[in-house]
Design a protein around this motif. Structure first.
Motif, PDB file in Angstrom:
ATOM      1  N   VAL A 187      20.541   1.024 -40.874  1.00 50.72           N
ATOM      2  CA  VAL A 187      21.222   2.561 -41.637  1.00 50.72           C
ATOM      3  C   VAL A 187      21.864   2.812 -41.328  1.00 50.72           C
ATOM      4  O   VAL A 187      22.790   1.767 -40.634  1.00 50.72           O
ATOM      5  CB  VAL A 187      20.519   3.381 -39.647  1.00 50.72           C
ATOM      6  N   THR A 215      18.578   2.206 -36.432  1.00 51.62           N
ATOM      7  CA  THR A 215      19.084   3.533 -36.230  1.00 51.62           C
ATOM      8  C   THR A 215      20.505   2.846 -36.472  1.00 51.62           C
ATOM      9  O   THR A 215      20.967   1.765 -36.234  1.00 51.62           O
ATOM     10  CB  THR A 215      18.954   3.800 -34.186  1.00 51.62           C
ATOM     11  N   GLY A 277       5.029   8.569 -34.875  1.00 52.98           N
ATOM     12  CA  GLY A 277       5.992   9.927 -36.184  1.00 52.98           C
ATOM     13  C   GLY A 277       5.492  11.404 -35.524  1.00 52.98           C
ATOM     14  O   GLY A 277       6.344  12.152 -35.023  1.00 52.98           O
ATOM     15  N   HIS A 280       7.208  11.535 -32.019  1.00 52.54           N
ATOM     16  CA  HIS A 280       8.501  11.541 -32.011  1.00 52.54           C
ATOM     17  C   HIS A 280       9.192  13.040 -32.294  1.00 52.54           C
ATOM     18  O   HIS A 280       9.751  13.296 -31.104  1.00 52.54           O
ATOM     19  CB  HIS A 280       8.934  10.412 -33.111  1.00 52.54           C
ATOM     20  N   ARG A 281       8.358  13.713 -33.102  1.00 49.33           N
ATOM     21  CA  ARG A 281       8.705  14.945 -33.305  1.00 49.33           C
ATOM     22  C   ARG A 281       8.009  16.038 -32.234  1.00 49.33           C
ATOM     23  O   ARG A 281       8.271  16.976 -31.982  1.00 49.33           O
ATOM     24  CB  ARG A 281       7.547  15.164 -34.398  1.00 49.33           C
ATOM     25  N   SER A 366      12.498   5.938 -29.599  1.00 51.34           N
ATOM     26  CA  SER A 366      12.987   6.731 -30.523  1.00 51.34           C
ATOM     27  C   SER A 366      13.800   8.082 -30.850  1.00 51.34           C
ATOM     28  O   SER A 366      14.839   7.405 -31.510  1.00 51.34           O
ATOM     29  CB  SER A 366      11.423   6.715 -31.918  1.00 51.34           C
ATOM     30  N   PRO A 372      15.203   7.554 -36.433  1.00 54.18           N
ATOM     31  CA  PRO A 372      14.133   8.735 -36.978  1.00 54.18           C
ATOM     32  C   PRO A 372      12.739   8.777 -36.772  1.00 54.18           C
ATOM     33  O   PRO A 372      12.364   7.810 -36.191  1.00 54.18           O
ATOM     34  CB  PRO A 372      13.968   8.521 -38.201  1.00 54.18           C
ATOM     35  N   ALA A 373      12.172   9.857 -37.589  1.00 58.08           N
ATOM     36  CA  ALA A 373      10.567  10.045 -36.873  1.00 58.08           C
ATOM     37  C   ALA A 373       9.765   8.723 -36.863  1.00 58.08           C
ATOM     38  O   ALA A 373       8.922   7.924 -36.797  1.00 58.08           O
ATOM     39  CB  ALA A 373      10.292  11.356 -37.548  1.00 58.08           C
ATOM     40  N   GLU A 374      10.277   8.309 -38.432  1.00 52.69           N
ATOM     41  CA  GLU A 374       9.547   7.419 -38.300  1.00 52.69           C
ATOM     42  C   GLU A 374       9.280   5.617 -38.448  1.00 52.69           C
ATOM     43  O   GLU A 374       8.519   4.912 -38.739  1.00 52.69           O
ATOM     44  CB  GLU A 374       9.516   6.963 -40.029  1.00 52.69           C
TER      45      GLU A 374
END
Length: 421
Positions: A187, A215, A277, A280-281, A366, A372-374
């Protein structure tokens, strides 16, 4: 029009409605009395009928599902789930994951032997092939896309992949997993002070190798401990959809790389790997809006399930989530996301007794770590690769092609006329 086509998508009997919702017939009439479901008298005045589309919409809102058809039992000595706990080869999986690193737990699952300090390393040829293949993908591709391509590339670089002897399969598995991690881009393209999985002689654990792929933030001890434990906890979980696909591939004597490819193909489905995911969102939105209530309300109003809650194999809290939440309490920057997760659980508990599952715990990690969400899906895929290999090893010892069910034909009965243009 046949009798079947008249019924499909139209009117259901009380029994059919109860089966589709997964409830008792008495509960169907309770839904009617609450105004959640409408009914009509059946022809002749005996019983009631229900609109199939309305029943399906209620099933989505309540989280009920039509019971799945009976499945053939699969013998396995890998994972047991019982009494809201789960075990790897008879040993409590959460205790194993809390005490041993991911590679050590994977080795235990594969062989039944504990090898403290074992580290997996990838040969340069496999890493180079995987990185070249992943590097050729469009920039918008997700991590699961990259992992699927990396598996194929690593397989092409291994001339021994068709050797299904136990030792060869184990040797390939120990090199494949770090090769997959090495194939993922770092990343931000920067260095994090961790040893890359692709470097010859890499001796750090897989969690430290995976961290910079998730990350740009610098890792710390407590955060790496959460990631390592999550990897170990997620290695296997009975016969999930991806695991069943992996066993079907192994039953056909596909090589281990193809087995992993089969698992990854199913994992990419929205009903399996994407769950973390979504959680996460949701957590990010809870933090942005300052509370869980409006976010939960929006999900329910739209007829969506609240992500990260409930698991069909547990009546209480998912033991994987409980373990990870305990470790996340030691991560200072995880405080806000952890509080948001607990707010979600408390908000939904007013009406529905659902508990946190592992996807919600992964989402806390996360969100708190700037991933990221994934990221949760990536962790899941890397971790579960070891489980798919474990099931392949078992399946290679079974009769070939035993997982070949017979189809139940529901189409037009022959003979039918040839179609005309």
């Amino acid at each position: 029009m046949t009798e079947r086509s008249e019924a499909d998508g139209r009117r259901l009997t009380t029994r059919e409605t109860a089966e589709r919702l997964g409830v008792k017939p008495e509960t169907v009439y309770a839904y009617v009395s609450r105004g959640q479901l409408s009914s009509s008298r059946a022809p002749g005045g005996r019983g009631s009928t229900f609109d199939a589309a309305e029943v399906d919409a209620l099933a989505r809102r309540t989280g009920r599902r039509e019971p799945a058809p009976a499945e053939p039992a699969v013998r396995t000595g890998i994972t047991l789930i019982a009494d809201d706990r789960y075990y790897f080869r008879g040993v409590d999986a959460t205790e194993l994951a809390a005490r041993y690193a991911y590679e050590e737990v994977a080795e235990w699952l594969w062989t039944g032997e504990l090898r403290p300090g074992i580290r997996f390393t990838a040969p340069e040829q496999a890493v180079a092939a995987a990185r070249r293949a992943v590097g050729a993908l469009p920039v918008h591709c997700g991590s699961t896309d990259r992992l699927r391509v990396a598996v194929v590339a690593a397989a092409a670089a291994d001339p021994l992949r068709f050797d299904l002897s136990r030792e060869t399969v184990l040797g390939g598995a120990r090199s494949l997993i770090p090769a997959l991690v090495a194939a993922l881009p770092t990343v931000g393209g920067g260095e994090h002070g961790t040893v890359d999985a692709g470097e010859p002689g890499a001796s750090c654990g897989l969690a430290a190798q995976l961290w910079p792929k998730l990350t740009a933030r610098q890792p710390d001890g407590p955060s790496l401990a959460v990631l390592d434990t999550a990897l170990a906890l997620l290695i296997d979980h009975d016969l999930a959809a991806s695991t069943l696909a992996a066993r079907v591939a192994a039953s056909a004597r596909a090589h281990p790389y193809a087995v992993v490819s089969a698992g990854l193909g199913v994992l990419e489905g929205p009903l399996h790997g994407a769950a973390s995911g979504l959680a996460h969102r949701m957590l990010a939105e809870v933090l942005e809006r300052g509370g869980a209530a409006p976010v939960v309300a929006d999900h329910l109003r739209a007829g969506r399930r609240v992500p990260g809650l409930g698991h069909r194999l547990y009546t209480g809290e998912d033991p994987r989530a409980r373990t990870l939440f305990g470790l996340l309490e030691r991560v200072p920057q995880a405080g806000p996301a952890l509080a948001a997760a607990r707010d979600v659980v408390a908000t939904t508990a007013r009406d529905v007794p659902l508990h946190a599952n592992v996807d919600l715990a992964l989402a806390v990690l996360s969100v708190a770590s700037g991933m990221p969400a994934e990221a949760g899906e990536t962790v899941f895929a890397i971790a579960r690769t070891a489980g798919w290999i474990a099931h392949a090893l078992e399946e290679y010892g079974e009769r070939p092609l035993r997982m070949r069910p017979s189809g139940h034909y529901t189409g037009p009965r022959p003979p039918q006329p040839l179609p005309s243009p």
